[in-house]
Design a protein around this motif. Structure first.
Motif, PDB file in Angstrom:
ATOM      1  N   UNK A 122       0.830  -1.178   0.000  1.00  0.00           N
ATOM      2  CA  UNK A 122       0.000   0.000   0.000  1.00  0.00           C
ATOM      3  C   UNK A 122       0.880   1.248   0.000  1.00  0.00           C
ATOM      4  N   UNK A 123       0.264   2.348  -0.364  1.00  0.00           N
ATOM      5  CA  UNK A 123       0.991   3.603  -0.430  1.00  0.00           C
ATOM      6  C   UNK A 123       1.344   4.071   0.974  1.00  0.00           C
ATOM      7  N   UNK A 124       2.602   4.455   1.129  1.00  0.00           N
ATOM      8  CA  UNK A 124       3.062   5.044   2.381  1.00  0.00           C
ATOM      9  C   UNK A 124       3.885   6.281   2.090  1.00  0.00           C
ATOM     10  N   UNK A 125       3.636   7.331   2.844  1.00  0.00           N
ATOM     11  CA  UNK A 125       4.403   8.566   2.797  1.00  0.00           C
ATOM     12  C   UNK A 125       4.829   8.880   4.221  1.00  0.00           C
ATOM     13  N   UNK A 126       6.129   8.937   4.439  1.00  0.00           N
ATOM     14  CA  UNK A 126       6.635   9.131   5.800  1.00  0.00           C
ATOM     15  C   UNK A 126       7.549  10.346   5.835  1.00  0.00           C
ATOM     16  N   UNK A 127       7.099  11.369   6.537  1.00  0.00           N
ATOM     17  CA  UNK A 127       7.890  12.589   6.676  1.00  0.00           C
ATOM     18  C   UNK A 127       8.839  12.485   7.870  1.00  0.00           C
ATOM     19  N   UNK A 128       9.951  13.186   7.762  1.00  0.00           N
ATOM     20  CA  UNK A 128      10.897  13.267   8.868  1.00  0.00           C
ATOM     21  C   UNK A 128      11.681  14.567   8.747  1.00  0.00           C
ATOM     22  N   UNK A 129      12.396  14.915   9.813  1.00  0.00           N
ATOM     23  CA  UNK A 129      13.273  16.075   9.769  1.00  0.00           C
ATOM     24  C   UNK A 129      12.767  17.305  10.493  1.00  0.00           C
ATOM     25  N   UNK A 130      11.557  17.240  11.014  1.00  0.00           N
ATOM     26  CA  UNK A 130      11.035  18.382  11.735  1.00  0.00           C
ATOM     27  C   UNK A 130      11.727  18.558  13.081  1.00  0.00           C
ATOM     28  N   UNK A 131      11.427  19.676  13.731  1.00  0.00           N
ATOM     29  CA  UNK A 131      12.006  19.936  15.037  1.00  0.00           C
ATOM     30  C   UNK A 131      11.878  21.387  15.417  1.00  0.00           C
ATOM     31  N   UNK A 132      12.592  21.744  16.473  1.00  0.00           N
ATOM     32  CA  UNK A 132      12.597  23.114  16.971  1.00  0.00           C
ATOM     33  C   UNK A 132      13.825  23.834  16.431  1.00  0.00           C
ATOM     34  N   UNK A 133      13.613  25.009  15.866  1.00  0.00           N
ATOM     35  CA  UNK A 133      14.714  25.780  15.301  1.00  0.00           C
ATOM     36  C   UNK A 133      14.484  27.247  15.619  1.00  0.00           C
ATOM     37  N   UNK A 134      15.563  27.987  15.775  1.00  0.00           N
ATOM     38  CA  UNK A 134      15.452  29.420  16.039  1.00  0.00           C
ATOM     39  C   UNK A 134      15.140  30.178  14.759  1.00  0.00           C
ATOM     40  N   UNK A 135      14.518  31.342  14.887  1.00  0.00           N
ATOM     41  CA  UNK A 135      14.287  32.171  13.700  1.00  0.00           C
ATOM     42  C   UNK A 135      15.597  32.418  12.955  1.00  0.00           C
ATOM     43  N   UNK A 136      15.522  32.319  11.632  1.00  0.00           N
ATOM     44  CA  UNK A 136      16.706  32.456  10.801  1.00  0.00           C
ATOM     45  C   UNK A 136      17.427  31.157  10.536  1.00  0.00           C
ATOM     46  N   UNK A 137      17.023  30.107  11.231  1.00  0.00           N
ATOM     47  CA  UNK A 137      17.663  28.817  11.067  1.00  0.00           C
ATOM     48  C   UNK A 137      17.151  28.034   9.868  1.00  0.00           C
ATOM     49  N   UNK A 138      17.666  26.811   9.753  1.00  0.00           N
ATOM     50  CA  UNK A 138      17.338  25.950   8.615  1.00  0.00           C
ATOM     51  C   UNK A 138      16.962  24.551   9.087  1.00  0.00           C
ATOM     52  N   UNK A 139      16.144  23.904   8.284  1.00  0.00           N
ATOM     53  CA  UNK A 139      15.806  22.493   8.463  1.00  0.00           C
ATOM     54  C   UNK A 139      15.623  21.880   7.095  1.00  0.00           C
ATOM     55  N   UNK A 140      15.865  20.578   7.002  1.00  0.00           N
ATOM     56  CA  UNK A 140      15.547  19.847   5.772  1.00  0.00           C
ATOM     57  C   UNK A 140      14.597  18.717   6.111  1.00  0.00           C
ATOM     58  N   UNK A 141      13.447  18.773   5.496  1.00  0.00           N
ATOM     59  CA  UNK A 141      12.451  17.726   5.649  1.00  0.00           C
ATOM     60  C   UNK A 141      12.617  16.690   4.551  1.00  0.00           C
ATOM     61  N   UNK A 142      12.282  15.453   4.878  1.00  0.00           N
ATOM     62  CA  UNK A 142      12.291  14.366   3.907  1.00  0.00           C
ATOM     63  C   UNK A 142      10.936  13.694   3.888  1.00  0.00           C
ATOM     64  N   UNK A 143      10.584  13.162   2.741  1.00  0.00           N
ATOM     65  CA  UNK A 143       9.359  12.375   2.599  1.00  0.00           C
ATOM     66  C   UNK A 143       9.737  11.096   1.860  1.00  0.00           C
ATOM     67  N   UNK A 144       9.733   9.993   2.570  1.00  0.00           N
ATOM     68  CA  UNK A 144      10.039   8.702   1.974  1.00  0.00           C
ATOM     69  C   UNK A 144       8.751   8.063   1.472  1.00  0.00           C
ATOM     70  N   UNK A 145       8.736   7.726   0.194  1.00  0.00           N
ATOM     71  CA  UNK A 145       7.525   7.199  -0.439  1.00  0.00           C
ATOM     72  C   UNK A 145       7.686   5.731  -0.803  1.00  0.00           C
ATOM     73  N   UNK A 146       6.603   4.989  -0.730  1.00  0.00           N
ATOM     74  CA  UNK A 146       6.597   3.592  -1.141  1.00  0.00           C
ATOM     75  C   UNK A 146       5.191   3.200  -1.560  1.00  0.00           C
ATOM     76  N   UNK A 147       5.120   2.100  -2.317  1.00  0.00           N
ATOM     77  CA  UNK A 147       3.821   1.576  -2.715  1.00  0.00           C
ATOM     78  C   UNK A 147       3.309   2.090  -4.043  1.00  0.00           C
ATOM     79  N   UNK A 148       4.078   2.912  -4.717  1.00  0.00           N
ATOM     80  CA  UNK A 148       3.712   3.374  -6.049  1.00  0.00           C
ATOM     81  C   UNK A 148       5.000   3.743  -6.785  1.00  0.00           C
TER      82      UNK A 148
END
Length: 112
Positions: free
Chosen positions: A1-27
């Protein structure tokens, strides 16, 4: 079945950076456009960025243009969202989406 799994979130100060990922499967990931959405507290879910299957066509919400970069690696069935110069108003749960399918989201909190 289709799965979408996000990761990479968190707490960051203003002006900071984050990289989110979305791992997909099932299609067949490489054949389909993908998108990132976000939902801030007490607000409606909104589109953040869209990427075509090859990555050749990309669009962003005006609120994130110049700060966020959407990308994908079809060899890894993964989509990314690089977020720079983060602002408190970027605080939200970030979701990836394909067709009618949604991930469960990852929380991004921008706060000092």
């Amino acid at each position: 079945q289709v799965q979408l799994v996000e990761s990479g979130g968190g707490l960051v100060q203003p002006g900071g950076s984050l990289r989110l990922s979305c791992a997909a499967s099932g299609f067949t990931f490489s054949m389909h456009g993908m998108s990132w959405y976000r939902q801030a507290p007490e607000k409606e879910r909104e589109l953040v960025a869209v990427i075509s299957n090859t990555g050749g066509n990309i669009n962003y919400a005006d609120s994130v243009k110049g700060r966020f970069t959407i990308s994908r690696d079809n060899s890894k069935n993964t989509m990314y969202l690089q977020m720079n110069s983060l602002k408190p108003e970027d605080t939200a749960v970030y979701y990836c989406r394909w067709a009618k399918y949604w991930g469960k989201g990852t929380l991004v909190t921008v706060s000092s």
